[in-house]
Design a protein around this motif. Structure first.
Motif, PDB file in Angstrom:
ATOM      1  N   PHE A   1       0.791  -1.223   0.000  1.00 12.45           N
ATOM      2  CA  PHE A   1       0.000   0.000   0.000  1.00 12.45           C
ATOM      3  C   PHE A   1       0.827   1.279   0.000  1.00 12.45           C
ATOM      4  CE2 PHE A   1      -2.476  -3.315   2.165  1.00 12.45           C
ATOM      5  CZ  PHE A   1      -3.513  -3.423   1.260  1.00 12.45           C
ATOM      6  N   GLU A   2       2.154   1.162   0.074  1.00 14.16           N
ATOM      7  CA  GLU A   2       2.994   2.354   0.160  1.00 14.16           C
ATOM      8  C   GLU A   2       4.244   2.181  -0.691  1.00 14.16           C
ATOM      9  OE1 GLU A   2       5.286   4.847   3.623  1.00 14.16           O
ATOM     10  OE2 GLU A   2       3.470   3.750   4.158  1.00 14.16           O
ATOM     11  N   LYS A   3       4.546   3.232  -1.423  1.00 13.07           N
ATOM     12  CA  LYS A   3       5.769   3.218  -2.221  1.00 13.07           C
ATOM     13  C   LYS A   3       6.963   3.330  -1.295  1.00 13.07           C
ATOM     14  CE  LYS A   3       3.685   5.368  -6.264  1.00 13.07           C
ATOM     15  NZ  LYS A   3       3.679   6.521  -7.155  1.00 13.07           N
ATOM     16  N   GLY A   4       8.072   2.772  -1.751  1.00  9.92           N
ATOM     17  CA  GLY A   4       9.312   2.891  -1.013  1.00  9.92           C
ATOM     18  C   GLY A   4      10.313   3.693  -1.818  1.00  9.92           C
ATOM     19  N   LEU A   5      11.577   3.575  -1.444  1.00 10.06           N
ATOM     20  CA  LEU A   5      12.652   4.266  -2.154  1.00 10.06           C
ATOM     21  C   LEU A   5      13.727   3.263  -2.536  1.00 10.06           C
ATOM     22  CD1 LEU A   5      13.133   7.491   0.017  1.00 10.06           C
ATOM     23  CD2 LEU A   5      12.064   7.335  -2.230  1.00 10.06           C
ATOM     24  N   VAL A   6      14.277   3.453  -3.729  1.00  8.06           N
ATOM     25  CA  VAL A   6      15.427   2.664  -4.164  1.00  8.06           C
ATOM     26  C   VAL A   6      16.515   3.631  -4.586  1.00  8.06           C
ATOM     27  CG1 VAL A   6      14.074   0.656  -4.885  1.00  8.06           C
ATOM     28  CG2 VAL A   6      14.548   2.458  -6.539  1.00  8.06           C
ATOM     29  N   LYS A   7      17.740   3.142  -4.600  1.00 11.22           N
ATOM     30  CA  LYS A   7      18.864   3.992  -4.973  1.00 11.22           C
ATOM     31  C   LYS A   7      19.582   3.374  -6.169  1.00 11.22           C
ATOM     32  CE  LYS A   7      21.557   6.563  -2.092  1.00 11.22           C
ATOM     33  NZ  LYS A   7      22.499   6.833  -1.008  1.00 11.22           N
ATOM     34  N   ILE A   8      19.784   4.222  -7.201  1.00 11.68           N
ATOM     35  CA  ILE A   8      20.536   3.827  -8.393  1.00 11.68           C
ATOM     36  C   ILE A   8      21.532   4.932  -8.692  1.00 11.68           C
ATOM     37  CG2 ILE A   8      20.432   3.273 -10.852  1.00 11.68           C
ATOM     38  CD1 ILE A   8      17.602   2.413 -10.524  1.00 11.68           C
ATOM     39  N   ASN A   9      22.781   4.582  -8.815  1.00 12.48           N
ATOM     40  CA  ASN A   9      23.835   5.551  -9.142  1.00 12.48           C
ATOM     41  C   ASN A   9      23.810   6.762  -8.212  1.00 12.48           C
ATOM     42  OD1 ASN A   9      24.561   3.911 -11.334  1.00 12.48           O
ATOM     43  ND2 ASN A   9      23.165   4.993 -12.700  1.00 12.48           N
ATOM     44  N   GLY A  10      23.526   6.518  -6.965  1.00 17.64           N
ATOM     45  CA  GLY A  10      23.528   7.590  -5.978  1.00 17.64           C
ATOM     46  C   GLY A  10      22.273   8.449  -5.961  1.00 17.64           C
ATOM     47  N   VAL A  11      21.281   8.119  -6.775  1.00 14.47           N
ATOM     48  CA  VAL A  11      20.043   8.887  -6.844  1.00 14.47           C
ATOM     49  C   VAL A  11      18.904   8.031  -6.303  1.00 14.47           C
ATOM     50  CG1 VAL A  11      18.427  10.075  -8.375  1.00 14.47           C
ATOM     51  CG2 VAL A  11      20.871  10.130  -8.876  1.00 14.47           C
ATOM     52  N   GLU A  12      18.094   8.628  -5.426  1.00 13.58           N
ATOM     53  CA  GLU A  12      16.952   7.913  -4.870  1.00 13.58           C
ATOM     54  C   GLU A  12      15.722   8.121  -5.735  1.00 13.58           C
ATOM     55  OE1 GLU A  12      16.374   8.943  -0.780  1.00 13.58           O
ATOM     56  OE2 GLU A  12      18.161   7.847  -0.138  1.00 13.58           O
ATOM     57  N   TRP A  13      14.982   7.034  -5.954  1.00  7.47           N
ATOM     58  CA  TRP A  13      13.763   7.055  -6.752  1.00  7.47           C
ATOM     59  C   TRP A  13      12.637   6.435  -5.939  1.00  7.47           C
ATOM     60  CZ3 TRP A  13      13.392   8.409 -12.057  1.00  7.47           C
ATOM     61  CH2 TRP A  13      14.594   8.736 -12.674  1.00  7.47           C
ATOM     62  N   SER A  14      11.422   6.934  -6.128  1.00 11.12           N
ATOM     63  CA  SER A  14      10.283   6.239  -5.524  1.00 11.12           C
ATOM     64  C   SER A  14      10.085   4.947  -6.307  1.00 11.12           C
ATOM     65  CB  SER A  14       9.021   7.109  -5.576  1.00 11.12           C
ATOM     66  OG  SER A  14       8.626   7.358  -6.905  1.00 11.12           O
TER      67      SER A  14
ATOM     68  N   GLU B   1      11.750  -5.641   1.644  1.00  8.34           N
ATOM     69  CA  GLU B   1      12.390  -5.049   2.818  1.00  8.34           C
ATOM     70  C   GLU B   1      13.580  -4.178   2.437  1.00  8.34           C
ATOM     71  OE1 GLU B   1      14.194  -8.843   1.719  1.00  8.34           O
ATOM     72  OE2 GLU B   1      12.132  -8.376   2.229  1.00  8.34           O
ATOM     73  N   ARG B   2      13.972  -3.339   3.379  1.00  5.30           N
ATOM     74  CA  ARG B   2      15.119  -2.446   3.213  1.00  5.30           C
ATOM     75  C   ARG B   2      16.378  -3.274   2.989  1.00  5.30           C
ATOM     76  NH1 ARG B   2      18.289   1.444   7.143  1.00  5.30           N
ATOM     77  NH2 ARG B   2      18.909   2.937   5.574  1.00  5.30           N
ATOM     78  N   ASP B   3      17.320  -2.759   2.210  1.00  8.77           N
ATOM     79  CA  ASP B   3      18.597  -3.368   1.860  1.00  8.77           C
ATOM     80  C   ASP B   3      18.462  -4.563   0.921  1.00  8.77           C
ATOM     81  OD1 ASP B   3      20.085  -1.507   3.298  1.00  8.77           O
ATOM     82  OD2 ASP B   3      19.894  -2.679   5.158  1.00  8.77           O
ATOM     83  N   ALA B   4      17.266  -4.808   0.367  1.00  8.79           N
ATOM     84  CA  ALA B   4      17.097  -5.874  -0.621  1.00  8.79           C
ATOM     85  C   ALA B   4      17.578  -5.372  -1.976  1.00  8.79           C
ATOM     86  CB  ALA B   4      15.638  -6.298  -0.695  1.00  8.79           C
ATOM     87  N   THR B   5      18.043  -6.286  -2.790  1.00  4.52           N
ATOM     88  CA  THR B   5      18.470  -5.947  -4.145  1.00  4.52           C
ATOM     89  C   THR B   5      17.322  -6.245  -5.100  1.00  4.52           C
ATOM     90  OG1 THR B   5      20.736  -6.536  -3.575  1.00  4.52           O
ATOM     91  CG2 THR B   5      20.213  -6.347  -5.907  1.00  4.52           C
ATOM     92  N   CYS B   6      17.047  -5.294  -5.974  1.00 11.69           N
ATOM     93  CA  CYS B   6      15.949  -5.432  -6.934  1.00 11.69           C
ATOM     94  C   CYS B   6      16.458  -5.127  -8.338  1.00 11.69           C
ATOM     95  CB  CYS B   6      14.815  -4.466  -6.605  1.00 11.69           C
ATOM     96  SG  CYS B   6      14.067  -4.736  -5.006  1.00 11.69           S
ATOM     97  N   ILE B   7      15.594  -5.391  -9.289  1.00 11.75           N
ATOM     98  CA  ILE B   7      15.876  -5.031 -10.672  1.00 11.75           C
ATOM     99  C   ILE B   7      14.693  -4.212 -11.184  1.00 11.75           C
ATOM    100  CG2 ILE B   7      14.915  -7.153 -11.653  1.00 11.75           C
ATOM    101  CD1 ILE B   7      17.297  -6.983 -13.696  1.00 11.75           C
ATOM    102  N   VAL B   8      14.983  -3.162 -11.925  1.00 15.18           N
ATOM    103  CA  VAL B   8      13.930  -2.291 -12.460  1.00 15.18           C
ATOM    104  C   VAL B   8      13.308  -2.973 -13.673  1.00 15.18           C
ATOM    105  CG1 VAL B   8      13.408  -0.025 -13.453  1.00 15.18           C
ATOM    106  CG2 VAL B   8      15.156  -0.234 -11.679  1.00 15.18           C
TER     107      VAL B   8
END
Length: 151
Positions: A103-116, A126-133
């Motif tokens: 129900f809530e967007k989180g934040l991810v970081k790519i190349n030092g930039v945070e994205w919703s 969960e936090r610190d998980a690795t994902c793929i866009v």
């Protein structure tokens, strides 16, 4: 009008050049088909076809070319598809810096930039998980959690 009828091949040639120039400046793949129709009419103009019929034939040929070949040409030439630097993010690995829930967007970081970000399957990541866009919807990255590497 008598001047045009006297130099009919040149009339069609001038129209072809005019449509080509317009296409050169717009590159919308619209007027090029009329240029091709005019070139074909330039070849047909010496035949004993009345001028009114030549104009109708020109319009039919050009319209058929426009309708049936333009979509193929646009697809092959990728006209009208403006690529941005965000397209390079698709397929990139990311790190979750704020938990993503159903129900809530989180934040991810790519190349030092945070994205919703949101999960592709609406599951919690969960936090610190690795994902793929997997996709981009507006300014939100749609991510998929990668399998844990410590198994």
């Amino acid at each position: 009008m008598d001047f045009i009828l006297q130099y009919l091949p040149w009339f069609w040639f001038c129209l072809a050049v005019l449509f080509t120039i317009i296409e050169f400046f717009t590159f919308g793949l619209a007027t090029i088909w009329f240029a091709l129709g005019a070139l074909l009419m330039m070849l047909l103009s010496p035949l004993p076809i009345p001028f009114v019929w030549q104009v109708l034939i020109f319009l039919v040929i050009s319209s058929l070319l426009l309708v049936f070949t333009r979509p193929v040409a646009i697809k092959k030439l990728k006209v009208g598809r403006e690529r941005t630097n965000t397209d390079s993010l698709i397929g990139a690995r990311t790190l979750v810096v704020k938990e993503i829930t159903e129900f809530e967007k989180g934040l991810v970081k790519i190349n030092g930039v945070e994205w919703s970000a949101q999960s592709i399957d609406n599951k919690t990541i969960e936090r610190d998980a690795t994902c793929i866009v997997r996709a981009i919807e507006g300014v939100t990255l749609v991510v998929e959690k990668l399998p844990s590497e410590d198994n």
